[in-house]
Design a protein around this motif. Structure first.
Motif, PDB file in Angstrom:
ATOM      1  N   GLY A  71       0.799  -1.222   0.000  1.00 55.42           N
ATOM      2  CA  GLY A  71       0.000   0.000   0.000  1.00 55.42           C
ATOM      3  C   GLY A  71       0.829   1.268   0.000  1.00 55.42           C
ATOM      4  O   GLY A  71       0.376   2.312   0.480  1.00 55.42           O
ATOM      5  N   GLY A  72       2.043   1.183  -0.536  1.00 60.87           N
ATOM      6  CA  GLY A  72       2.905   2.352  -0.591  1.00 60.87           C
ATOM      7  C   GLY A  72       3.667   2.620   0.697  1.00 60.87           C
ATOM      8  O   GLY A  72       4.423   3.590   0.779  1.00 60.87           O
ATOM      9  N   TRP A  73       3.474   1.788   1.700  1.00 63.91           N
ATOM     10  CA  TRP A  73       4.197   1.955   2.961  1.00 63.91           C
ATOM     11  C   TRP A  73       5.490   1.149   2.914  1.00 63.91           C
ATOM     12  O   TRP A  73       5.633   0.210   2.138  1.00 63.91           O
ATOM     13  N   HIS A  74       6.445   1.515   3.767  1.00 66.46           N
ATOM     14  CA  HIS A  74       7.663   0.725   3.922  1.00 66.46           C
ATOM     15  C   HIS A  74       7.291  -0.601   4.574  1.00 66.46           C
ATOM     16  O   HIS A  74       6.308  -0.684   5.313  1.00 66.46           O
ATOM     17  N   SER A  75       8.079  -1.618   4.310  1.00 68.91           N
ATOM     18  CA  SER A  75       7.729  -2.958   4.796  1.00 68.91           C
ATOM     19  C   SER A  75       7.613  -3.018   6.319  1.00 68.91           C
ATOM     20  O   SER A  75       6.712  -3.668   6.847  1.00 68.91           O
ATOM     21  N   GLN A  76       8.493  -2.315   7.041  1.00 70.59           N
ATOM     22  CA  GLN A  76       8.414  -2.343   8.508  1.00 70.59           C
ATOM     23  C   GLN A  76       7.133  -1.672   9.002  1.00 70.59           C
ATOM     24  O   GLN A  76       6.496  -2.161   9.934  1.00 70.59           O
ATOM     25  N   GLU A  77       6.758  -0.565   8.367  1.00 68.41           N
ATOM     26  CA  GLU A  77       5.521   0.118   8.747  1.00 68.41           C
ATOM     27  C   GLU A  77       4.310  -0.783   8.471  1.00 68.41           C
ATOM     28  O   GLU A  77       3.421  -0.925   9.309  1.00 68.41           O
ATOM     29  N   HIS A  78       4.310  -1.378   7.299  1.00 63.61           N
ATOM     30  CA  HIS A  78       3.173  -2.222   6.932  1.00 63.61           C
ATOM     31  C   HIS A  78       3.105  -3.464   7.821  1.00 63.61           C
ATOM     32  O   HIS A  78       2.015  -3.880   8.220  1.00 63.61           O
ATOM     33  N   ASP A  79       4.253  -4.046   8.137  1.00 64.11           N
ATOM     34  CA  ASP A  79       4.283  -5.213   9.023  1.00 64.11           C
ATOM     35  C   ASP A  79       3.698  -4.864  10.390  1.00 64.11           C
ATOM     36  O   ASP A  79       2.933  -5.645  10.960  1.00 64.11           O
ATOM     37  N   PHE A  80       4.050  -3.694  10.915  1.00 62.81           N
ATOM     38  CA  PHE A  80       3.494  -3.276  12.201  1.00 62.81           C
ATOM     39  C   PHE A  80       1.993  -3.053  12.071  1.00 62.81           C
ATOM     40  O   PHE A  80       1.209  -3.468  12.931  1.00 62.81           O
ATOM     41  N   THR A 133      -4.355  -7.365  12.964  1.00 64.58           N
ATOM     42  CA  THR A 133      -4.701  -8.690  13.471  1.00 64.58           C
ATOM     43  C   THR A 133      -5.185  -8.610  14.922  1.00 64.58           C
ATOM     44  O   THR A 133      -6.127  -9.310  15.295  1.00 64.58           O
ATOM     45  N   GLN A 134      -4.566  -7.740  15.729  1.00 58.75           N
ATOM     46  CA  GLN A 134      -5.031  -7.556  17.115  1.00 58.75           C
ATOM     47  C   GLN A 134      -6.462  -7.014  17.145  1.00 58.75           C
ATOM     48  O   GLN A 134      -7.275  -7.451  17.950  1.00 58.75           O
ATOM     49  N   VAL A 135      -6.747  -6.072  16.271  1.00 54.94           N
ATOM     50  CA  VAL A 135      -8.046  -5.389  16.291  1.00 54.94           C
ATOM     51  C   VAL A 135      -9.128  -6.189  15.564  1.00 54.94           C
ATOM     52  O   VAL A 135     -10.229  -6.357  16.077  1.00 54.94           O
ATOM     53  N   ALA A 190      -1.587   1.807  16.071  1.00 49.74           N
ATOM     54  CA  ALA A 190      -0.614   1.894  14.979  1.00 49.74           C
ATOM     55  C   ALA A 190       0.263   3.126  15.105  1.00 49.74           C
ATOM     56  O   ALA A 190       1.454   3.078  14.779  1.00 49.74           O
ATOM     57  N   LEU A 191      -0.301   4.219  15.581  1.00 43.23           N
ATOM     58  CA  LEU A 191       0.486   5.450  15.702  1.00 43.23           C
ATOM     59  C   LEU A 191       1.635   5.292  16.698  1.00 43.23           C
ATOM     60  O   LEU A 191       2.658   5.961  16.571  1.00 43.23           O
ATOM     61  N   VAL A 192       1.472   4.392  17.657  1.00 36.77           N
ATOM     62  CA  VAL A 192       2.544   4.136  18.622  1.00 36.77           C
ATOM     63  C   VAL A 192       3.754   3.513  17.927  1.00 36.77           C
ATOM     64  O   VAL A 192       4.889   3.914  18.158  1.00 36.77           O
ATOM     65  N   GLY A 193       3.502   2.551  17.037  1.00 33.26           N
ATOM     66  CA  GLY A 193       4.598   1.836  16.372  1.00 33.26           C
ATOM     67  C   GLY A 193       5.040   2.452  15.060  1.00 33.26           C
ATOM     68  O   GLY A 193       6.098   2.110  14.552  1.00 33.26           O
TER      69      GLY A 193
END
Length: 142
Positions: free
Chosen positions: A29-38, A44-46, A72-75
């Motif tokens: 979705g245009g995000w970096h892999s670490q951002e998207h993974d988080f 999945t939690q929500v 998500a904003l935390v990570g």
């Protein structure tokens, strides 16, 4: 001949879905892999591990997106609240596209299996008519 066109239609459908996925941000979705993974971990939690996109119109979805945004904003502090919400909406659309692709692939597999079964049935009928050990095609011409 009709079957080949059907198979080609399905192949074109799958390719169109792949192009649409690529044009709308690819697999991340245009995000970096670490951002998207988080984001996925929070998703999945929500929402749970269920890969079915939720109903975007439901009040529970709006509440859940709020929870998703907070967590998500935390990570992913480099993203804004609106970006996280936009990514959630993108992800729902992405899941739908993946579902469409999965259905198209399954339709293609069923068509191929049906074609294979038809060939086997044709071979069986030819063996029945000509005899299994028939040398019909090898008989010399006079």
């Amino acid at each position: 001949v009709g079957r080949k066109n059907g198979s080609g239609d399905i192949r074109s459908e799958i390719q169109a879905i792949d192009r649409e996925i690529e044009e709308t941000g690819g697999m991340l979705g245009g995000w970096h892999s670490q951002e998207h993974d988080f984001f996925l971990a929070v998703w999945t939690q929500v929402f749970g591990a269920n890969a079915v996109p939720p109903d975007l119109r439901s009040p529970s979805f709006r509440r859940s997106v709020g929870q998703l945004r907070e967590k998500a904003l935390v990570g992913v502090p480099s993203r804004t609240s609106d970006e996280v919400e936009g990514h959630a909406l993108w992800y729902c659309a992405h899941l739908r596209k993946l579902g469409e692709k999965k259905q198209a692939i399954e339709k293609w597999r069923q068509m191929k299996e049906s074609d294979h079964q038809s060939v086997l049935e044709l071979q069986d009928s030819q063996e029945h008519v000509c005899g299994k050990d028939s040398n019909y095609s090898r008989q010399p011409t006079s």
